[in-house]
Design an enzyme around this catalytic site. Structure first.
Site, PDB file in Angstrom:
ATOM      1  CB  ILE A   1     -12.266   4.403   2.554  1.00 20.95           C
ATOM      2  CG1 ILE A   1     -12.148   3.412   3.806  1.00 20.95           C
ATOM      3  CG2 ILE A   1     -13.581   4.580   2.086  1.00 20.95           C
ATOM      4  CD1 ILE A   1     -12.855   2.116   3.669  1.00 20.95           C
TER       5      ILE A   1
ATOM      6  CG  ASP B   1      -1.661   1.158   1.388  1.00 23.66           C
ATOM      7  OD1 ASP B   1      -2.443   1.718   0.488  1.00 23.66           O
ATOM      8  OD2 ASP B   1      -1.656   1.809   2.662  1.00 23.66           O
TER       9      ASP B   1
ATOM     10  CG  ASP C   1      -2.029   7.425   0.237  1.00 22.75           C
ATOM     11  OD1 ASP C   1      -1.079   8.023  -0.299  1.00 22.75           O
ATOM     12  OD2 ASP C   1      -3.097   7.467  -0.442  1.00 22.75           O
TER      13      ASP C   1
HETATM   14  C1  BG6 Z   1      -5.906   5.579  -0.053  1.00 22.70           C
HETATM   15  C2  BG6 Z   1      -5.984   6.411   1.300  1.00 22.70           C
HETATM   16  O1  BG6 Z   1      -4.539   5.176  -0.232  1.00 22.70           O
HETATM   17  O2  BG6 Z   1      -6.218   6.307  -0.963  1.00 22.70           O
HETATM   18  C3  BG6 Z   1      -7.490   6.967   1.408  1.00 22.70           C
HETATM   19  O3  BG6 Z   1      -5.855   5.476   2.451  1.00 22.70           O
HETATM   20  C4  BG6 Z   1      -7.961   7.769   0.026  1.00 22.70           C
HETATM   21  O4  BG6 Z   1      -7.580   7.516   2.686  1.00 22.70           O
HETATM   22  C5  BG6 Z   1      -7.867   6.746  -1.228  1.00 22.70           C
HETATM   23  O5  BG6 Z   1      -9.456   8.267   0.221  1.00 22.70           O
HETATM   24  C6  BG6 Z   1      -8.118   7.657  -2.264  1.00 22.70           C
HETATM   25  O6  BG6 Z   1      -7.205   8.750  -2.690  1.00 22.70           O
HETATM   26  P1  BG6 Z   1      -7.413   9.598  -3.658  1.00 22.70           P
HETATM   27  O7  BG6 Z   1      -5.786  10.075  -3.665  1.00 22.70           O
HETATM   28  O8  BG6 Z   1      -7.419   8.915  -5.018  1.00 22.70           O
HETATM   29  O9  BG6 Z   1      -8.331  10.690  -3.257  1.00 22.70           O
HETATM   30 MG    MG Z   2      -2.653   3.304   3.485  1.00 20.45          MG
END
Ligand code: BG6
Ligand code: MG
Length: 212
Positions: free
Chosen positions: A46, A8, A10
């Site tokens: 999410i 993963d 983030d």
């Molecule tokens: C995930 C994060 O990696 O990406 C979530 O943990 C986030 O918190 C999701 O909502 C979607 O991210 P983005 O950058 O497409 O808004």
């Molecule tokens: Mg994460």
């Protein structure tokens, strides 16, 4: 022995979870709904729109579809402004070294992230070349806890889930990994989740695991 690790992004390789938090917080403050780190933890893994639904439900606020689209866009604009400040120095030396050692052992490395901003983040931090495959929010129709993002990553690598481990900081990500038949490794928030197969407190502990 495993042949690959799907990471993963983030909150595992980078502290972009903090930037998500800052962007959502500014939007929630404008809407007048409460938002704290406890709610933020529920957003890990999410999708953007599902995250907004959780924030609104928690704050007891109901918006039309158009209003929600506008709020999600505003959040993403602010988040991307924050992402533009990222540099290669935002990747901890421990993270870079762990990836390099794993690669040196012959393991395939992939990204499995719900984020549609994944490629921007990898480019900003000079991580793009570290991975053999990238599966992200742009190639899935169902977000974690659905296993789609990890199943796609394994398929991109040409491997089956039983050959791969997944490293996650999200409860939803551990559920996704388990549902897909991957070995799940939890870090941060996910290290306290009872369904996590293995727990680590920092990324380099992966190097001590016998299956790699
Ligand atoms: C995930 C994060 O990696 O990406 C979530 O943990 C986030 O918190 C999701 O909502 C979607 O991210 P983005 O950058 O497409 O808004
Ligand atoms: Mg994460």
């Amino acid at each position: 022995m495993k042949k690959a690790i799907i990471f993963d992004l983030d909150g595992v390789l980078l502290s972009t979870d903090e930037l998500h938090y800052a962007a959502w917080k500014s939007v929630a403050d404008e809407l007048g709904v409460p938002f704290d780190r406890q709610v933020n933890n529920r957003l890990r893994g999410i999708s953007r729109m599902a995250s907004l639904d959780i924030i609104l439900e928690n704050g007891g606020l109901s918006l039309s579809r158009e209003e929600k689209e506008a709020v999600a866009t505003r959040k993403n604009d602010r988040y991307r402004t924050l992402l533009m400040t990222l540099t290669p120095a935002d990747v901890a030396p421990e993270v870079r070294k762990t990836l390099a050692v794993l690669k040196g052992r012959g393991l395939k490395l992939a990204i499995g992230s719900s984020s549609r901003n994944t490629k921007l983040i990898l480019a900003q931090t000079d991580l793009s070349n570290c991975f053999d495959a990238v599966s992200d929010g742009t190639n899935i129709t169902r977000s974690k806890p659905d296993p789609e993002v990890f199943l796609k990553a394994a398929a991109f690598l040409g491997l089956s889930p039983s050959d791969c481990a997944v490293v996650e900081d999200a409860v939803a990500g551990i559920d996704a990994a388990n549902a897909g038949g991957f070995l799940s490794i939890g870090i941060g928030d996910a290290a306290n989740y009872e369904k996590t197969d293995r727990r680590i407190s920092s990324l380099s502990e992966i190097l001590l695991m016998e299956c790699f």
